[in-house]
Design a protein around this motif. Structure first.
Motif, mmCIF file in Angstrom:
data_model
loop_
_atom_site.group_PDB
_atom_site.id
_atom_site.type_symbol
_atom_site.label_atom_id
_atom_site.label_comp_id
_atom_site.label_asym_id
_atom_site.label_seq_id
_atom_site.Cartn_x
_atom_site.Cartn_y
_atom_site.Cartn_z
ATOM 1 N N GLU A 35 0.039 -32.053 0.044
ATOM 2 C CA GLU A 35 -0.131 -30.742 0.682
ATOM 3 C C GLU A 35 -1.490 -30.626 1.373
ATOM 4 O OE1 GLU A 35 1.140 -30.630 -2.780
ATOM 5 O OE2 GLU A 35 3.041 -30.849 -1.728
ATOM 6 N N GLY A 36 -2.231 -31.717 1.390
ATOM 7 C CA GLY A 36 -3.538 -31.711 2.050
ATOM 8 C C GLY A 36 -4.668 -31.168 1.195
ATOM 9 N N ASN A 37 -4.445 -31.003 -0.098
ATOM 10 C CA ASN A 37 -5.504 -30.540 -0.998
ATOM 11 C C ASN A 37 -6.314 -31.736 -1.495
ATOM 12 O OD1 ASN A 37 -4.550 -27.767 -1.011
ATOM 13 N ND2 ASN A 37 -2.841 -28.559 -2.220
ATOM 14 N N VAL A 38 -7.614 -31.523 -1.657
ATOM 15 C CA VAL A 38 -8.490 -32.599 -2.125
ATOM 16 C C VAL A 38 -8.148 -32.965 -3.564
ATOM 17 C CG1 VAL A 38 -10.877 -33.266 -2.639
ATOM 18 C CG2 VAL A 38 -10.373 -31.935 -0.586
ATOM 19 N N ILE A 39 -7.943 -34.268 -3.802
ATOM 20 C CA ILE A 39 -7.776 -34.773 -5.169
ATOM 21 C C ILE A 39 -9.138 -35.164 -5.708
ATOM 22 C CG2 ILE A 39 -6.789 -36.577 -6.631
ATOM 23 C CD1 ILE A 39 -4.513 -36.853 -4.538
ATOM 24 N N ALA A 40 -9.823 -36.066 -4.986
ATOM 25 C CA ALA A 40 -11.127 -36.535 -5.454
ATOM 26 C C ALA A 40 -11.850 -37.311 -4.364
ATOM 27 C CB ALA A 40 -10.964 -37.434 -6.680
ATOM 28 N N PRO A 41 -13.183 -37.211 -4.354
ATOM 29 C CA PRO A 41 -13.983 -38.103 -3.516
ATOM 30 C C PRO A 41 -14.468 -39.280 -4.369
ATOM 31 C CG PRO A 41 -15.334 -36.274 -4.248
ATOM 32 C CD PRO A 41 -13.961 -36.096 -4.869
ATOM 33 N N ILE A 42 -14.480 -40.470 -3.785
ATOM 34 C CA ILE A 42 -14.987 -41.664 -4.465
ATOM 35 C C ILE A 42 -16.117 -42.211 -3.601
ATOM 36 C CG2 ILE A 42 -14.425 -43.954 -5.370
ATOM 37 C CD1 ILE A 42 -12.877 -41.624 -6.743
ATOM 38 N N GLN A 43 -17.326 -42.241 -4.157
ATOM 39 C CA GLN A 43 -18.498 -42.652 -3.392
ATOM 40 C C GLN A 43 -18.775 -44.141 -3.505
ATOM 41 O OE1 GLN A 43 -21.881 -40.455 -4.796
ATOM 42 N NE2 GLN A 43 -21.176 -38.529 -3.932
ATOM 43 N N GLY A 44 -19.316 -44.678 -2.421
ATOM 44 C CA GLY A 44 -19.872 -46.022 -2.446
ATOM 45 C C GLY A 44 -18.959 -47.105 -1.917
ATOM 46 N N TYR A 45 -19.575 -48.255 -1.730
ATOM 47 C CA TYR A 45 -18.876 -49.445 -1.262
ATOM 48 C C TYR A 45 -17.995 -49.980 -2.385
ATOM 49 C CZ TYR A 45 -18.099 -54.328 -0.049
ATOM 50 O OH TYR A 45 -17.515 -55.539 0.208
ATOM 51 N N LEU A 46 -16.737 -50.289 -2.065
ATOM 52 C CA LEU A 46 -15.817 -50.867 -3.037
ATOM 53 C C LEU A 46 -15.202 -52.138 -2.469
ATOM 54 C CD1 LEU A 46 -13.856 -47.666 -4.181
ATOM 55 C CD2 LEU A 46 -15.750 -48.779 -5.364
#
Length: 182
Positions: A132-143
């Motif tokens: 639905e376009g809602n934010v689940i989570a941000p994940i920071q950094g190089y992976l």
């Protein structure tokens, strides 16, 4: 003979490049519009033009066949310049970068309003959105590919909804068996 060898090397290099799969990057608006027809989660790469780890992520992670294939199949992929000048409409609100300075296109620039809205604090950051376009989570950094695989699969499968504590997520990480090539 030297010309033939160089020609064959060029053909071989071109063939390898053709095999590599690219991620089908979209704008946020395109991804949100596609969700209306065929619901899928959104994977957003938030980057800047000057960010070294962002360039490494593009080259070392997003260019791998496993990552590109998985993202293309299970997500709408969005590439968003956190200091760029694009207008973004999200949840009926338009975001821009009113202090953008075109002379600083490849240096630190003003932070985009959408970056602030998403509370992006570091680059790169990958933001996952639900169907639905809602934010689940941000994940920071190089992976690396196998590190990103864990997040791609936990969010795509909705397993994250079953994890209510950090301990449950830690157990998931310990039990996770990556399938992507390194």
């Amino acid at each position: 003979m030297k010309k033939i060898t160089l020609g064959l090397m060029a053909i071989f290099a071109f063939s390898l490049a053709a095999i590599a799969q690219d991620i089908n990057w979209l704008t946020m608006e395109e991804a949100l519009e596609l969700q209306k027809k065929e619901p899928k989660k959104i994977f957003m790469d938030v980057y800047t033009n000057w960010c070294g780890p962002c360039k490494m992520l593009d080259k070392n992670t997003f260019q791998t066949e496993d990552v590109a294939a998985y993202i293309n199949e299970h997500y709408y992929a969005v590439k968003f310049n956190a200091e760029g000048n694009d207008e973004i409409t999200y949840k009926d609100k338009t975001f821009s970068n009113p202090n953008y300075d075109a002379s600083k296109e490849y240096r630190r620039n003003s932070v985009h309003e959408f970056s602030r809205f998403l509370q992006i604090k570091a680059y790169p950051t990958m933001v996952f959105f639900d169907e639905e376009g809602n934010v689940i989570a941000p994940i920071q950094g190089y992976l690396k590919p196998q590190q990103l695989e864990l997040y791609l699969k936990v969010f795509e499968s909705d397993k994250y909804k079953e994890m209510t504590t950090q301990e449950e997520f830690s157990e998931y990480v310990k039990a996770f068996e990556p399938e992507f090539a390194e």
